[in-house]
Design an enzyme around this catalytic site. Structure first.
Site, PDB file in Angstrom:
ATOM      1  N   SER A   1      40.136  32.005  48.479  1.00 47.99           N
ATOM      2  CA  SER A   1      38.683  31.766  48.427  1.00 47.99           C
ATOM      3  C   SER A   1      38.211  31.588  46.989  1.00 47.99           C
ATOM      4  O   SER A   1      37.381  30.716  46.703  1.00 47.99           O
ATOM      5  CB  SER A   1      37.909  32.886  49.135  1.00 47.99           C
ATOM      6  OG  SER A   1      38.223  34.125  48.581  1.00 47.99           O
TER       7      SER A   1
ATOM      8  N   ASP B   1      40.133  37.805  41.008  1.00 48.36           N
ATOM      9  CA  ASP B   1      40.509  36.515  41.595  1.00 48.36           C
ATOM     10  C   ASP B   1      39.826  35.333  40.893  1.00 48.36           C
ATOM     11  O   ASP B   1      40.502  34.391  40.468  1.00 48.36           O
ATOM     12  CB  ASP B   1      40.204  36.490  43.101  1.00 48.36           C
ATOM     13  CG  ASP B   1      41.201  37.304  43.910  1.00 48.36           C
ATOM     14  OD1 ASP B   1      41.961  38.078  43.301  1.00 48.36           O
ATOM     15  OD2 ASP B   1      41.223  37.170  45.143  1.00 48.36           O
TER      16      ASP B   1
HETATM   17  O1  PMV Z   1      41.725  38.752  47.462  1.00 49.91           O
HETATM   18  P1  PMV Z   1      42.866  39.643  47.802  1.00 49.91           P
HETATM   19  O2  PMV Z   1      42.992  39.925  49.238  1.00 49.91           O
HETATM   20  O3  PMV Z   1      44.085  39.178  47.148  1.00 49.91           O
HETATM   21  O4  PMV Z   1      42.569  41.122  47.176  1.00 49.91           O
HETATM   22  C1  PMV Z   1      41.923  41.275  45.974  1.00 49.91           C
HETATM   23  C2  PMV Z   1      42.395  42.480  45.270  1.00 49.91           C
HETATM   24  C3  PMV Z   1      41.627  43.771  45.516  1.00 49.91           C
HETATM   25  O5  PMV Z   1      41.955  44.595  44.395  1.00 49.91           O
HETATM   26  C4  PMV Z   1      42.096  44.449  46.785  1.00 49.91           C
HETATM   27  C5  PMV Z   1      40.115  43.596  45.581  1.00 49.91           C
HETATM   28  C6  PMV Z   1      39.465  43.205  44.267  1.00 49.91           C
HETATM   29  O6  PMV Z   1      38.309  42.757  44.310  1.00 49.91           O
HETATM   30  O7  PMV Z   1      40.051  43.376  43.187  1.00 49.91           O
END
Ligand code: PMV
Length: 328
Positions: free
Chosen positions: A117, A160
């Site tokens: 995303s 992310d």
């Molecule tokens: O977007 P994902 O599912 O890869 O997870 C993000 C990593 C987390 O640490 C679980 C959440 C975050 O906002 O950092």
């Protein structure tokens, strides 16, 4: 020069160390990988924001407060809304009152922990910015994509959108920013996808519950998570794969302790370790989604086969130096 159509792309990511703990301010290590999301943007003659995601089989347009689905169900609105937010934020910055059409293509598995995303939002921000003749700084690209991420799950650490924007391998701290890690040599990694879809928001909320219930137990555990990430920086900078593998296993133990692993992940992780991986752990939010395994280069094929033999989908990944970019 005003362009009629612009295509941008941004990388997916894996979290090498520190997922979840990063939400509580601990350092984490994240790496951009050679799988990208692509977005194209065009200016429309009307004022609509039209979004088409070929991979999700969803399309429709937003007009004021209304959404009209073209393909997919009304559920398409919830999935496409973060991208509308991204387009709106860029439009606000450009001060232009025009409609925009966006098309998204991505080979990144969705809801699997690979940051699909954020990669899509970042690519959309840059494509829309460029088609509006707006030079967005990397910081602005991050902020716009972060807003979309907030819609997807309320309290994202920002890891992310940061990696999709900048690429490379980063040591990331919420509210404190990031620094680039100079990795020595290659990091030979396999991703194993359990195929189990899950919600990052729900898993983050679960960890929050556990930490509220047992603060004196969980707080030190989060700190140890941070220490593992800092120790791993040294190992990355010296190319010490054995230490990295061991630290991955320890990190995974902590993630089990806060209940974000599940049987689908454990199956793949133990298959990889049984095939001589140097270390294996879940990556991202857990609860299904993906795991990663580190292995000597000549063992990668063996690790891929082991993960697939227990029902996972496995592939070798490489680091991507480049973050979001305009495609020719
Ligand atoms: O977007 P994902 O599912 O890869 O997870 C993000 C990593 C987390 O640490 C679980 C959440 C975050 O906002 O950092």
């Amino acid at each position: 020069m005003q362009l009629l159509r612009v295509v941008a792309s941004a990388p997916a990511k894996i979290i090498l160390f520190g997922e979840h703990f990063v939400v509580y301010g601990e350092p984490a290590i994240v790496m951009a990988i050679d799988k990208r999301a692509y977005a194209s943007a065009e200016i429309r003659k009307d004022k609509r924001i039209y979004i088409n995601s070929a991979d999700l089989g969803m399309s429709g347009f937003f007009e004021g407060e209304n959404f009209h689905e073209e393909r997919g169900s009304q559920a398409a609105r919830r999935t496409l809304e973060p991208l509308k937010i991204t387009v709106q934020k860029v439009l606000e910055r450009s001060k232009r009152n025009v409609g925009i059409s966006v098309e998204v293509r991505s080979g990144i598995p969705v809801a699997a922990g690979l940051g699909s995303s954020a990669a899509v939002a970042t690519a959309v921000a840059v494509a829309v910015g460029r088609v509006l003749d707006l030079e967005l700084s990397k910081e602005e690209i991050f902020h716009v994509s972060y807003e979309a991420e907030r819609y997807v799950h309320g309290t994202p650490s920002g890891i992310d959108p940061t990696i999709s924007t900048y690429g490379g391998v980063l040591l990331y701290r919420k509210d404190k920013g990031f620094s680039q890690i100079r990795v020595k040599g290659e990091i030979p990694l396999v991703i194993g996808d359990t195929g189990v879809k899950r919600s990052t928001g729900d898993l983050v909320a679960n960890v929050h519950e556990v930490s509220k219930q047992y603060p004196s137990v969980i707080k030190p555990l989060l700190k140890i998570g941070g220490k593992i990430a800092l120790r791993a920086v040294e190992a990355l900078e010296t190319g010490d794969l054995h230490t990295l593998g061991e630290l991955m296993n320890i990190n995974h133990g902590l993630l089990c302790a806060v209940s974000v692993s599940d049987v689908s992940l454990e199956r793949l992780i133990y298959a990889a370790r049984g095939a001589d991986a140097l270390g294996a752990k879940l990556t991202g939010a857990g609860g299904g989604g993906c795991m990663i395994a580190l292995a000597e280069p000549d063992k990668l094929v063996r690790v891929v086969a082991a993960i697939e033999s227990v029902g996972g989908k496995a592939f070798v990944v490489r680091m991507a130096d480049e973050g979001v970019r305009i495609e020719d």
